[in-house]
Write an enzyme that holds these catalytic residues in place. Structure first.
Site, mmCIF file in Angstrom:
data_model
loop_
_atom_site.group_PDB
_atom_site.id
_atom_site.type_symbol
_atom_site.label_atom_id
_atom_site.label_comp_id
_atom_site.label_asym_id
_atom_site.label_seq_id
_atom_site.Cartn_x
_atom_site.Cartn_y
_atom_site.Cartn_z
ATOM 1 N N GLY A 1 0.814 -1.210 0.000
ATOM 2 C CA GLY A 1 0.000 0.000 0.000
ATOM 3 C C GLY A 1 0.846 1.257 0.000
ATOM 4 N N TYR A 2 1.878 1.267 0.829
ATOM 5 C CA TYR A 2 2.761 2.429 0.912
ATOM 6 C C TYR A 2 3.476 2.663 -0.417
ATOM 7 C CZ TYR A 2 6.242 5.573 3.004
ATOM 8 O OH TYR A 2 7.044 6.652 3.314
ATOM 9 N N THR A 3 3.963 1.580 -1.019
ATOM 10 C CA THR A 3 4.655 1.707 -2.301
ATOM 11 C C THR A 3 3.715 2.227 -3.379
ATOM 12 O OG1 THR A 3 6.172 -0.075 -1.731
ATOM 13 C CG2 THR A 3 5.936 0.451 -4.058
ATOM 14 N N ALA B 1 1.040 4.044 -2.951
ATOM 15 C CA ALA B 1 0.725 5.441 -2.654
ATOM 16 C C ALA B 1 1.875 6.363 -3.033
ATOM 17 C CB ALA B 1 0.388 5.592 -1.176
ATOM 18 N N LYS B 2 3.099 5.970 -2.706
ATOM 19 C CA LYS B 2 4.233 6.843 -2.978
ATOM 20 C C LYS B 2 4.572 6.903 -4.467
ATOM 21 C CE LYS B 2 4.973 8.372 1.159
ATOM 22 N NZ LYS B 2 4.757 9.802 1.508
#
Length: 253
Positions: free
Chosen positions: A157-159, A161-162
């Site tokens: 999820g973080y990847t 989003a970024k």
């Protein structure tokens, strides 16, 4: 006055309570800007970031907003966009991370991470950026990540989003550069903050990461200070759509 002087400008910094956001707010105040700090748990008065900003002789306002709540974010955007004093600099720094293997990654973690790291920054930028476009000037700075360029491990999820933040930076720059609004992003490397604690507490990961950083150390929040002031200032007047790594040389390895 120099090209880096921010005297008289108003900056909004999300995630300002601690870590990189606090360092960014402190740097902007040191360059002359008044600061509105936004965070889900920011104290109404007496916070460390407030003391930093006031020690620089600048004004500070605290706003507590849960960026995981889309309605709260829309309300914040409407509030800031409707004020008599316009926002000159918007720093979309707030973020969160959830770690688990992709095959086991819960829907609620995915949704929260995408909302805080991508949905909220877009909604806030849309609200405040419209006024900047109308006035013909403004600075917007996103906090991207090394995972705007790479895949990471157990942080799908973080990847996602970024990577989205990097794309959004370029998309908005394409639309708003002709109107005098500079949209750029900073991509911090491995900085010693709460988000990297799990990595620093894992001996194998800690060693592998440090071995790849040419600078030979973890980053500090204040390592982002100079780049933040640069992108917020007139010195970056011809800088649009850039995702600037501040990573101790990690991506160049």
């Amino acid at each position: 006055m120099t090209a880096f002087d921010l005297t008289g400008r108003l900056a909004v910094v999300t995630g300002a309570r601690r870590g990189i956001g606090r360092a960014m707010a402190r740097a902007l105040a040191g360059a002359g800007a008044d600061v509105i700090g936004v965070s889900a748990r920011l104290e109404g008065s007496g916070s460390e970031v407030e003391r930093d900003v006031r020690a620089a002789g600048r004004e500070f306002e605290a706003i507590r907003t849960d960026l995981a709540d889309p309605e709260a974010v829309r309300a914040l955007g409407a509030d800031l966009a409707g004020r008599a004093r316009p926002v000159d600099i918007l720093v979309n720094n707030a973020g969160t991370i959830r770690r688990s293997p992709a095959a086991e990654h819960p829907d609620e973690d995915w949704e929260e991470v995408l909302q805080v790291n991508l949905g909220a920054p877009f909604a806030l930028t849309r609200a405040i950026g419209a006024g900047m476009v109308a006035r013909g000037r403004g600075r917007i700075i996103f906090t991207a990540s090394l995972l705007s360029f790479q895949g990471g491990i157990t942080v799908p999820g973080y990847t996602a989003a970024k990577h989205g933040v990097a794309g959004l930076t370029k998309a908005l720059a394409n639309e708003w550069a002709p109107h005098g609004v500079n949209v750029n992003a900073l991509a911090p490397g491995y900085v010693a903050t709460d988000n990297t604690r799990a990595l620093r507490d894992d001996p194998a990961r800690r060693t592998a990461i440090l071995d790849r950083i040419p600078a030979g150390r973890w980053g500090r929040p204040d390592d982002l200070a100079g780049a933040t002031v640069f992108l917020a200032s007139d010195a970056a007047a011809y800088v649009h759509g850039v995702v600037l790594p501040v990573d101790g040389g990690w991506l160049g390895r």
